[in-house]
Design an enzyme around this catalytic site. Structure first.
Site, PDB file in Angstrom:
ATOM      1  N   GLY A  46      33.621 -10.970 -14.746  1.00 57.71           N
ATOM      2  CA  GLY A  46      33.240 -11.622 -13.502  1.00 57.71           C
ATOM      3  C   GLY A  46      34.468 -12.242 -12.852  1.00 57.71           C
ATOM      4  O   GLY A  46      35.442 -12.565 -13.536  1.00 57.71           O
ATOM      5  N   GLN A  51      38.712 -18.092  -7.517  1.00 53.87           N
ATOM      6  CA  GLN A  51      39.800 -17.805  -8.458  1.00 53.87           C
ATOM      7  C   GLN A  51      40.977 -17.084  -7.819  1.00 53.87           C
ATOM      8  O   GLN A  51      42.062 -17.056  -8.381  1.00 53.87           O
ATOM      9  CB  GLN A  51      39.272 -16.982  -9.641  1.00 53.87           C
ATOM     10  CG  GLN A  51      38.332 -17.771 -10.544  1.00 53.87           C
ATOM     11  CD  GLN A  51      37.757 -16.900 -11.639  1.00 53.87           C
ATOM     12  OE1 GLN A  51      36.799 -16.175 -11.417  1.00 53.87           O
ATOM     13  NE2 GLN A  51      38.366 -16.929 -12.813  1.00 53.87           N
ATOM     14  N   CYS A  91      37.673 -17.408 -19.594  1.00 51.73           N
ATOM     15  CA  CYS A  91      37.801 -17.382 -18.139  1.00 51.73           C
ATOM     16  C   CYS A  91      39.177 -16.840 -17.779  1.00 51.73           C
ATOM     17  O   CYS A  91      40.173 -17.223 -18.382  1.00 51.73           O
ATOM     18  CB  CYS A  91      37.632 -18.804 -17.600  1.00 51.73           C
ATOM     19  SG  CYS A  91      37.780 -18.917 -15.813  1.00 51.73           S
ATOM     20  N   LEU A  92      39.222 -15.956 -16.781  1.00 55.92           N
ATOM     21  CA  LEU A  92      40.512 -15.390 -16.369  1.00 55.92           C
ATOM     22  C   LEU A  92      41.456 -16.467 -15.849  1.00 55.92           C
ATOM     23  O   LEU A  92      42.668 -16.286 -15.848  1.00 55.92           O
ATOM     24  CB  LEU A  92      40.303 -14.314 -15.294  1.00 55.92           C
ATOM     25  CG  LEU A  92      39.560 -13.047 -15.737  1.00 55.92           C
ATOM     26  CD1 LEU A  92      39.376 -12.106 -14.560  1.00 55.92           C
ATOM     27  CD2 LEU A  92      40.294 -12.344 -16.876  1.00 55.92           C
ATOM     28  N   HIS A 133      28.341 -18.947 -14.850  1.00 52.96           N
ATOM     29  CA  HIS A 133      29.781 -19.232 -14.950  1.00 52.96           C
ATOM     30  C   HIS A 133      30.460 -19.069 -13.586  1.00 52.96           C
ATOM     31  O   HIS A 133      31.233 -19.928 -13.151  1.00 52.96           O
ATOM     32  CB  HIS A 133      30.392 -18.291 -15.999  1.00 52.96           C
ATOM     33  CG  HIS A 133      31.871 -18.427 -16.181  1.00 52.96           C
ATOM     34  ND1 HIS A 133      32.441 -18.824 -17.373  1.00 52.96           N
ATOM     35  CD2 HIS A 133      32.913 -18.188 -15.339  1.00 52.96           C
ATOM     36  CE1 HIS A 133      33.759 -18.850 -17.235  1.00 52.96           C
ATOM     37  NE2 HIS A 133      34.080 -18.452 -16.006  1.00 52.96           N
ATOM     38  N   GLU A 134      30.149 -17.955 -12.913  1.00 52.44           N
ATOM     39  CA  GLU A 134      30.813 -17.670 -11.623  1.00 52.44           C
ATOM     40  C   GLU A 134      30.314 -18.602 -10.512  1.00 52.44           C
ATOM     41  O   GLU A 134      31.099 -19.043  -9.669  1.00 52.44           O
ATOM     42  CB  GLU A 134      30.603 -16.208 -11.222  1.00 52.44           C
ATOM     43  CG  GLU A 134      31.099 -15.170 -12.230  1.00 52.44           C
ATOM     44  CD  GLU A 134      32.532 -15.369 -12.666  1.00 52.44           C
ATOM     45  OE1 GLU A 134      33.352 -15.878 -11.880  1.00 52.44           O
ATOM     46  OE2 GLU A 134      32.850 -15.021 -13.824  1.00 52.44           O
ATOM     47  N   HIS A 137      32.187 -21.726 -10.524  1.00 51.72           N
ATOM     48  CA  HIS A 137      33.501 -21.634  -9.859  1.00 51.72           C
ATOM     49  C   HIS A 137      33.398 -21.981  -8.380  1.00 51.72           C
ATOM     50  O   HIS A 137      34.267 -22.644  -7.818  1.00 51.72           O
ATOM     51  CB  HIS A 137      34.075 -20.220  -9.972  1.00 51.72           C
ATOM     52  CG  HIS A 137      34.837 -19.959 -11.244  1.00 51.72           C
ATOM     53  ND1 HIS A 137      35.938 -20.696 -11.621  1.00 51.72           N
ATOM     54  CD2 HIS A 137      34.665 -19.032 -12.218  1.00 51.72           C
ATOM     55  CE1 HIS A 137      36.409 -20.233 -12.771  1.00 51.72           C
ATOM     56  NE2 HIS A 137      35.648 -19.229 -13.168  1.00 51.72           N
TER      57      HIS A 137
HETATM   58 ZN    ZN Z   1      35.871 -18.172 -14.913  1.00 58.45          ZN
END
Ligand code: ZN
Length: 168
Positions: A46, A51, A91-92, A133-134, A137
């Site tokens: 995701g 991000q 998480c990226l 999660h997204e 963000h």
């Molecule tokens: Zn993330």
């Protein structure tokens, strides 16, 4: 399409609250295309617009193993939550950190696709976790915010150290 740079924690821009998308223009599908490319390149499941420093309410996801489950969620919201489940997340934007937190097990969501078509859907399993999660963000929230203050402090120190090393 092009790859976009991913903001890395503790970059303060990850704390910005994204504004709703109100126009479904070609520029939006270009952004969605770039987000998919960047997510696949980084082997994520995701990626939220936040991000890549685009503070608009949209994220992409693909929880399949063969990249056959590409989904874009624009102006996403959770209408109902049920149950709870432990979820080990990464998480990226926080590379190298994996921690277990608690999420809702099933959610009823409302969103639009990249063309602007509205839909409602019940999600469970990995996609439900990913959605939560997204969506976080887009509200400037990170999964590590659910950890104890001590753990958060340790992660912050570790990430700051890694960033310093990179600059040398
Ligand atoms: Zn993330």
């Amino acid at each position: 399409m092009s790859l976009r740079d991913i903001l890395i924690y503790p970059d303060e821009r990850l704390r910005e609250i994204a504004r709703p998308v109100d126009a479904f223009e070609p520029e939006l599908s270009e952004l969605v295309g770039d987000m998919f490319e960047t997510m696949y390149q980084e082997r994520g499941i995701g990626l939220a617009a936040t991000q890549i420093d685009q503070h608009r309410r949209l994220f992409v996801a693909d929880v399949s193993e063969d990249r056959s489950g590409a989904r874009a969620f624009v102006n996403p919201e959770i209408v109902e939550r049920a149950g709870s489940v432990e979820s080990e997340e990464g998480c990226l934007s926080i590379p190298g950190v994996n921690e277990t937190i608690v999420r809702a097990e099933r959610i009823l969501v409302r969103a639009r696709d990249e063309k602007g078509k509205a839909f409602e859907q019940e999600l469970d399993g990995l996609l439900a976790i990913c959605f939560q999660h997204e969506l976080d963000h887009l509200d400037g929230r990170l999964f590590i915010d659910y950890l104890s203050p001590l753990k958060q402090q340790r992660i912050r120190k570790k990430m700051e150290k890694a960033l310093r090393r990179e600059r040398v």
